[in-house]
Design an enzyme around this catalytic site. Structure first.
Site, short mmCIF file in Angstrom:
data_model
loop_
_atom_site.label_atom_id
_atom_site.label_comp_id
_atom_site.label_asym_id
_atom_site.label_seq_id
_atom_site.Cartn_x
_atom_site.Cartn_y
_atom_site.Cartn_z
N ARG A 174 0.82 -1.23 0.00
CA ARG A 174 0.00 0.00 0.00
C ARG A 174 0.85 1.27 0.00
O ARG A 174 0.47 2.29 0.55
CB ARG A 174 -0.95 0.04 1.20
CG ARG A 174 -1.94 -1.07 1.25
CD ARG A 174 -2.96 -1.04 0.12
NE ARG A 174 -3.75 -2.24 0.14
CZ ARG A 174 -3.44 -3.37 -0.50
NH1 ARG A 174 -2.36 -3.44 -1.27
NH2 ARG A 174 -4.19 -4.44 -0.40
N SER A 225 -11.03 -0.91 3.70
CA SER A 225 -10.31 -1.08 4.96
C SER A 225 -9.85 0.27 5.48
O SER A 225 -9.16 1.01 4.77
CB SER A 225 -9.10 -1.98 4.76
OG SER A 225 -9.52 -3.26 4.38
N GLU A 300 -5.19 3.29 6.35
CA GLU A 300 -4.99 3.16 4.90
C GLU A 300 -5.72 4.32 4.20
O GLU A 300 -5.27 4.87 3.21
CB GLU A 300 -5.59 1.82 4.45
CG GLU A 300 -5.33 1.50 3.00
CD GLU A 300 -5.70 0.06 2.67
OE1 GLU A 300 -5.41 -0.86 3.48
OE2 GLU A 300 -6.29 -0.15 1.61
C1 LIG Z 1 -15.71 -1.46 -0.75
C2 LIG Z 1 -14.25 -1.14 -0.92
C3 LIG Z 1 -13.34 -2.17 -1.05
C4 LIG Z 1 -11.99 -1.88 -1.23
N1 LIG Z 1 -11.11 -2.93 -1.38
C5 LIG Z 1 -9.81 -2.68 -1.62
C6 LIG Z 1 -8.89 -3.74 -1.81
O1 LIG Z 1 -9.26 -4.91 -1.82
N2 LIG Z 1 -7.59 -3.44 -2.01
C7 LIG Z 1 -7.14 -2.14 -2.04
O2 LIG Z 1 -5.95 -1.92 -2.26
N3 LIG Z 1 -7.99 -1.11 -1.84
C8 LIG Z 1 -9.30 -1.34 -1.63
N4 LIG Z 1 -10.17 -0.29 -1.43
C9 LIG Z 1 -9.65 1.10 -1.37
C10 LIG Z 1 -9.63 1.82 -2.72
O3 LIG Z 1 -10.63 1.29 -3.59
C11 LIG Z 1 -8.28 1.75 -3.42
O4 LIG Z 1 -7.28 2.32 -2.62
C12 LIG Z 1 -8.32 2.45 -4.81
O5 LIG Z 1 -7.27 2.01 -5.57
C13 LIG Z 1 -8.31 3.97 -4.69
O6 LIG Z 1 -8.58 4.49 -5.97
P1 LIG Z 1 -9.41 5.84 -6.14
O7 LIG Z 1 -9.39 6.19 -7.58
O8 LIG Z 1 -10.75 5.71 -5.53
O9 LIG Z 1 -8.51 6.84 -5.31
P2 LIG Z 1 -9.00 8.04 -4.39
O10 LIG Z 1 -9.69 7.49 -3.19
O11 LIG Z 1 -9.72 9.04 -5.19
O12 LIG Z 1 -7.60 8.64 -3.92
C14 LIG Z 1 -6.76 7.93 -3.05
C15 LIG Z 1 -5.43 8.67 -2.94
O13 LIG Z 1 -4.78 8.63 -4.20
C16 LIG Z 1 -4.49 9.94 -4.66
N5 LIG Z 1 -4.66 9.90 -6.11
C17 LIG Z 1 -5.72 9.38 -6.78
N6 LIG Z 1 -5.51 9.44 -8.10
C18 LIG Z 1 -4.30 10.01 -8.26
C19 LIG Z 1 -3.52 10.33 -9.40
N7 LIG Z 1 -3.94 10.08 -10.64
N8 LIG Z 1 -2.30 10.92 -9.22
C20 LIG Z 1 -1.85 11.17 -7.96
N9 LIG Z 1 -2.57 10.89 -6.85
C21 LIG Z 1 -3.75 10.30 -7.00
C22 LIG Z 1 -5.47 10.84 -3.95
O14 LIG Z 1 -4.98 12.17 -3.80
C23 LIG Z 1 -5.59 10.14 -2.60
O15 LIG Z 1 -4.53 10.54 -1.76
C24 LIG Z 1 -11.54 -0.55 -1.26
C25 LIG Z 1 -12.46 0.50 -1.12
C26 LIG Z 1 -13.82 0.22 -0.97
C27 LIG Z 1 -14.80 1.35 -0.86
#
Ligand SMILES: Cc1cc2nc3c(=O)[nH]c(=O)nc-3n(C[C@H](O)[C@H](O)[C@H](O)COP(=O)(O)OP(=O)(O)OC[C@H]3O[C@@H](n4cnc5c(N)ncnc54)[C@H](O)[C@@H]3O)c2cc1C
Length: 317
Positions: A174, A225, A300
């Site tokens: 992560r 998480s 996280e």
């Molecule tokens: C139901 C559920 C289940 C999940 N299961 C998992 C799992 O199994 N494994 C896992 O790893 N995660 C899991 N997650 C967490 C999440 O989905 C992941 O971390 C996902 O990859 C985040 O992507 P996002 O586009 O939503 O990022 P965001 O939540 O929009 O952003 C997260 C971070 O990344 C930064 N960011 C986003 N895009 C960029 C970019 N292009 N450039 C620079 N910085 C950026 C943002 O500033 C922020 O700090 C889960 C979440 C939910 C709601």
């Protein structure tokens, strides 16, 4: 809203809106308005949006699908740059795929499956965009996106396009190098996958989805998480969810949030939750676990403060 910024945004032909409620852009469904929300369609538009924010002297924040974010009830006094469906092409060649940052991760995983490309089965249920996945080095079942990444393209602090090979991305659990550079914007990445049988990949994905459906409280807004795994805690007591469960904290409520009865590492929005509720409940859980185990849980989940700062939520407690 400042007339100058609005004028610059209008002149730029960027897609933007003012006073956009951030609760509409995150999975927890919490968060007040962002002064400006911009949805770029390309690398150039991403750079342009940031240039406008920098020239105006306001903070900016890049987000994907908001699946790992807590926004504040007071919103964000700056520009939120959302890399989503408008910047979401994927290009395939042999066993390689290049995906733009806004690509929806489950769709990318399924597109790989239909071409008989194996390596993203674990990511099919991760509800975020590809740039966020790379930034977080997300994954499941002991796999991370960094395992199959060849290189990552990003805009650096000077808005210059740059490329880092995976070896230089500091991918660990992560974590990626991008978390240490809040001014680097991930714009895309290439994955190297393995040619395999499409049906076998699809079946593996169905298994992953089935397991997640049984395990996670998907019916209420949540952020996945909340606390990250810690190797020492794991060795002594188990993963955070199990530790929180054993501490009897499932079902603990504060305002509109609650430690999920289904999975103790999830905090669900039971209706009308505020960011203050989330902070309060996380404080309670961390305090209990510290008392019982001597370990301080790290988050996280990330938090965007109204003043522009964004980092792991526990760093704001
Ligand atoms: C139901 C559920 C289940 C999940 N299961 C998992 C799992 O199994 N494994 C896992 O790893 N995660 C899991 N997650 C967490 C999440 O989905 C992941 O971390 C996902 O990859 C985040 O992507 P996002 O586009 O939503 O990022 P965001 O939540 O929009 O952003 C997260 C971070 O990344 C930064 N960011 C986003 N895009 C960029 C970019 N292009 N450039 C620079 N910085 C950026 C943002 O500033 C922020 O700090 C889960 C979440 C939910 C709601």
């Amino acid at each position: 809203m400042t007339p100058d910024i609005s004028a610059a945004l209008n002149k730029s032909h960027l897609l933007w809106s003012a006073a956009s409620p951030l609760k509409n852009y995150c999975h927890w469904r919490i968060g007040g308005p962002a002064d400006y929300l911009v949805e770029p369609r390309s690398v150039c538009e991403t750079a342009l949006a940031r240039r406008i924010a920098l020239d105006a002297g306001i903070p900016y924040l890049v987000i994907g699908h908001g699946s790992n974010m807590l926004f504040d009830d007071a919103g964000y006094r700056g520009m939120v740059i959302r890399l989503g469906g408008k910047f979401a092409h994927a290009y395939f060649e042999n066993n390689r795929v290049y995906a733009e940052a806004g690509t929806w991760t489950p769709a990318l995983a399924r597109a790989c499956a239909s071409r008989g490309l194996s390596g993203l089965e674990h990511a099919v249920g991760i509800p975020g965009n590809f740039g966020g996945l790379v930034f977080m080095n997300g994954g499941s079942m002991r796999q991370n996106i960094g395992d199959v990444t060849a290189y990552v393209d990003f805009l650096d602090e000077n808005n210059e396009p740059r490329r880092l090979s995976a070896e230089n991305c500091e991918f660990t659990y992560r974590h990626s190098v991008f978390q240490g550079h809040n001014d680097w914007i991930v714009t895309g990445a290439e994955l190297r996958l393995t040619q395999s049988d499409a049906d076998t990949i699809r079946r593996a994905m169905l298994d992953v989805m089935q397991e997640r459906k049984g395990k996670f409280p998907l019916e209420l807004p949540n952020c996945g998480s909340v606390f990250s795994n810690d190797a020492d805690l794991y060795a002594k007591y188990g993963p955070p969810g199990m530790v929180i469960d054993r501490a009897g904290l499932k079902g603990t409520r504060l305002g509109g949030v609650c430690v999920s009865e289904r999975h103790a590492n999830f905090i669900v929005n039971t209706g009308g939750a505020t960011s203050a509720d989330v902070f309060g409940l996380i404080r309670i859980v961390r305090h209990e676990i510290l008392e019982r185990t001597g370990f301080t849980l790290k988050c996280e989940v990330r938090y965007a403060a109204p003043d522009g700062r964004c980092d792991r939520l526990d760093l704001f407690l």
